[in-house]
Every structure is written in C-alpha cells, then in structure tokens.
Scaffold this motif. Structure first.
Motif, PDB file in Angstrom:
ATOM      1  N   CYS A 112       2.040  -2.897  18.280  1.00  0.00           N
ATOM      2  CA  CYS A 112       0.993  -3.677  17.621  1.00  0.00           C
ATOM      3  C   CYS A 112       0.153  -4.402  18.666  1.00  0.00           C
ATOM      4  O   CYS A 112       0.611  -4.693  19.780  1.00  0.00           O
ATOM      5  N   PRO A 157       7.694  -2.905  10.330  1.00  0.00           N
ATOM      6  CA  PRO A 157       7.298  -1.709  11.084  1.00  0.00           C
ATOM      7  C   PRO A 157       8.444  -0.731  11.283  1.00  0.00           C
ATOM      8  O   PRO A 157       8.216   0.479  11.385  1.00  0.00           O
ATOM      9  N   LEU A 159       3.152  -5.632   7.723  1.00  0.00           N
ATOM     10  CA  LEU A 159       2.382  -5.539   8.964  1.00  0.00           C
ATOM     11  C   LEU A 159       1.400  -6.688   9.161  1.00  0.00           C
ATOM     12  O   LEU A 159       0.580  -6.629  10.082  1.00  0.00           O
ATOM     13  N   HIS A 205      -3.874  -4.892  14.711  1.00  0.00           N
ATOM     14  CA  HIS A 205      -3.716  -3.505  14.273  1.00  0.00           C
ATOM     15  C   HIS A 205      -2.461  -2.906  14.885  1.00  0.00           C
ATOM     16  O   HIS A 205      -1.937  -3.384  15.889  1.00  0.00           O
ATOM     17  N   TRP A 206      -1.973  -1.849  14.237  1.00  0.00           N
ATOM     18  CA  TRP A 206      -0.738  -1.186  14.614  1.00  0.00           C
ATOM     19  C   TRP A 206      -1.017   0.277  14.919  1.00  0.00           C
ATOM     20  O   TRP A 206      -1.833   0.913  14.248  1.00  0.00           O
TER      21      TRP A 206
END
Length: 366
Positions: A133, A114, A40, A205-206
């Motif tokens: 994301c 992901p 990620l 960030h995800w």
C-alpha cells in the motif's frame, strides 16, 4: 458489504474478460460504493502504523532525497539486540508533509483486510500474489515513470491520484491513459507497461502483484531471443542454435513447474488448535482451506475426491457448497448450513477428516 476479490473481478469486466485480457490489456472499473473501507481504508493503515514492529523494508518512506530510516524510526538496543522500534512522530509527519510516500510492503502480513483479499486473489489466479500500500498527502510522484516485472491490480481506497499509463516501455511506448483514480476505482496494468502516479492531495492506494509466468511466456521470450540472435554472414544455420535454444527452453519450463509445484505445497499460516488435538465441537467456528491454492476436486458417486497438499481424500459430495467457497479462498461458518443436506453429526465427521488431514483450518468466529 465487505469487499471481495469477486467484486474486483466484476468491476474489471467479469471473469470472461479477466481470463482473456489479464496480462495483455489495461482494464478499468469501479466497485460498489463504500464496500472497501473496512478492508483497505484509512483505518487499516492506522492499525498497521499502530501495531507493526516496523521490520526493515516492510514499512518505509519513499522520498527524494532518500529518507534515512534512522531519522524517522527510533530504535532501542539491549545486549546488542534490537528490542524495540517506534516512530519519531515529528520527523515522520514532516517527511509526509514535504512529499514523501508511506509504503507498506507485504501489508497482508500485518492486517487481515489485505491478507484476505490477497488470499482470494491467489485462489482465483492459482498463482502466488502479494499486496503493498502507498499513502501520500502531496502532489509529488515518489517513483516517477517506471514499469513493473509483474502484472498489477491497483485499488484506490481513499482520496485520488493522477496516473499516466503507456502501452509497453521505453521512449517508443504509446501513452494510452491519462486519468485520475478516485476512491473505489480499480485498474489492471499488464507487466512491463510504464506508468506514473502523482498525488493530488491525500491518497491511499493498494497494489496487488502477480507474476503469472507460464510456459508460453518462456517460449515467447526464448523464440524472440532466437529470432534476434546475432549471426555471422556466410555461416550456415545447421539447426544447432535452435536445438540449443529449445534445450534451454525445456529446462526453463521444467524449473518453472518445479517452483510452482513447491509453492502449491505452502500452507497458510496457522494450525487449528484444539480441533487438531482433541475432539471439540465445531459450533461457533469459521472454516477455511489450509493450502495456498485451490484443491483439485472431482465429483462422482455422491462423493468428492479431493487432492491438495499432497493428500488425497474422499468426502461427502453434499459439502460441495462449502468446498466451492473454500476453493475461492473464502471462509464458511460452521453454523450456517444452508444448502448442506447433512445432519450435524455427518458434517462434523466430514470436517474431522479434513482437519485431521491438515486440509482445513478452524477458527473461532468473531
């Protein structure tokens, strides 16, 4: 160490806390240092930006005022069809420097990192999930205060971001969290809770989303609507309204179950060739389950009865260690037979039956 969904659940308090609190309470934790960068980190977004075909609405810029895609995406048309898209480098960078957020919707479709975590999430929750994301480089908030119609797990992969979270939604909601997320932090925000994220420098960030609608959700919503229904003074309640409500509720629950049943039959993408077509040794391969959700497994008499994708099959129960991994959305290496008390011939025979039934996917291990 590679990040797994098990790491995320452990960081949020473990499976027992998850089962009790998911969808109802704010959960926060931190995963082991450095385990997430390959899955990620910035390298993932770089790969996505380098290899994506820039499908509409998949990758976009969110900004105020709105960034029109034609200003940062170059399109070449031949014979009336779009044959190539590429970034307008200068415009893209200028938008990001001035406060835009780069959004990659359904990022699991364009990178294996992901994608693997989303699959593990689905297996763990036994419900459809997705992942987006968000990357930004400034102190602006791209979306403002808002609530989502789904439960969310947020993972901060790079940099930091400032969050405010309210319990519930609207003017009367109570602010319960005001904190910065740093790389490695993970939070769960329940469905319908207001939240706002503001950049404090470079950040990636995800968000992993999950609807997780249950018959209990429908019952709670329907009964709440009935208790707050408008009523005419002096008109007796003969039970007809409640009967009508319960009929509608039963219909909603049935429809939800039909949708869930249809989703459970969806496979992961891919077909194991040449293993599905001819007899080829499984040496040097990686194995994973083909269904989108965990199979039903019942052990007895040294065998495992498996039901998945409308198929019922019985295989040797000594494959249980691998079945446990497959049921969690993880892969196994054919050559790693630790804990499997079967001969190579017996293992390959069992794998043949699963592959021929369309329940197992075989990939070359890299």
């Amino acid at each position: 160490m590679t990040l797994s969904w098990e790491n995320i659940v452990d960081a949020l308090g473990g499976e027992s806390v998850w089962r009790k609190s998911f969808g109802n309470e704010l959960l926060a934790g931190r995963v082991p240092q450095g385990s997430w960068h390959a899955s990620l980190g910035w390298g993932v977004i770089d790969h996505i930006m380098r290899t994506t075909t820039i499908e509409p609405l998949m990758i976009r810029l969110s900004s105020e005022p709105m960034a029109y895609p034609g200003t940062y995406i170059s399109t070449r048309i031949d014979g009336g069809d779009i044959v190539h898209r590429n970034w307008r480098y200068g415009a893209m960078v200028e938008y990001l420097r001035s406060g835009a957020t780069l959004v990659a919707n359904r990022a699991d479709r364009i990178h294996v990192g992901p994608a693997r975590l989303r699959e593990e999430f689905e297996y763990f929750a036994d419900d459809p999930a997705w992942v987006n994301c968000y990357a930004c480089w400034t102190t602006q908030s791209a979306f403002g205060r808002h609530a989502d119609g789904h439960a969310t797990v947020i993972f901060q992969a790079e940099g930091s971001k400032r969050w405010r979270i309210w319990e519930g939604s609207g003017p009367g909601a109570r602010l319960i969290e005001k904190a910065d997320m740093h790389a490695g932090d993970v939070w769960h925000i329940p469905r319908g809770w207001d939240h706002e994220a503001t950049g404090i420098g470079p950040s990636l960030h995800w968000t992993f989303g999950l609807h997780a609608s249950t018959p209990e959700d429908f019952a709670r919503t329907a009964l709440d609507a009935w208790s707050h229904r408008p009523r005419t003074e002096g008109t007796p309640d003969d039970g007809g309204e409640l009967d009508s409500l319960m009929t509608a509720l039963a219909s909603d629950v049935h429809r939800a179950r039909e949708v869930r049943s249809a989703q459970s039959l969806e496979r992961r993408e891919g077909l194991s060739l040449p293993w599905s077509v001819e007899s080829v040794p499984y040496t040097g391969t990686r194995l994973r389950w083909a269904a989108r959700f965990p199979p039903l497994v019942k052990a007895g008499d040294g065998l495992m009865a498996i039901e998945s994708l409308g198929v019922r099959l019985r295989i040797d129960g000594r494959l249980a260690p691998w079945m446990t991994e497959w049921s969690a959305g993880r892969t196994t290496l054919r050559d790693d037979t630790a804990g499997i008390a079967l001969t190579d011939a017996e293992i390959d025979q069992a794998l043949d039956s699963l592959v021929r039934a369309g329940l197992l996917l075989v990939e070359q291990a890299r």
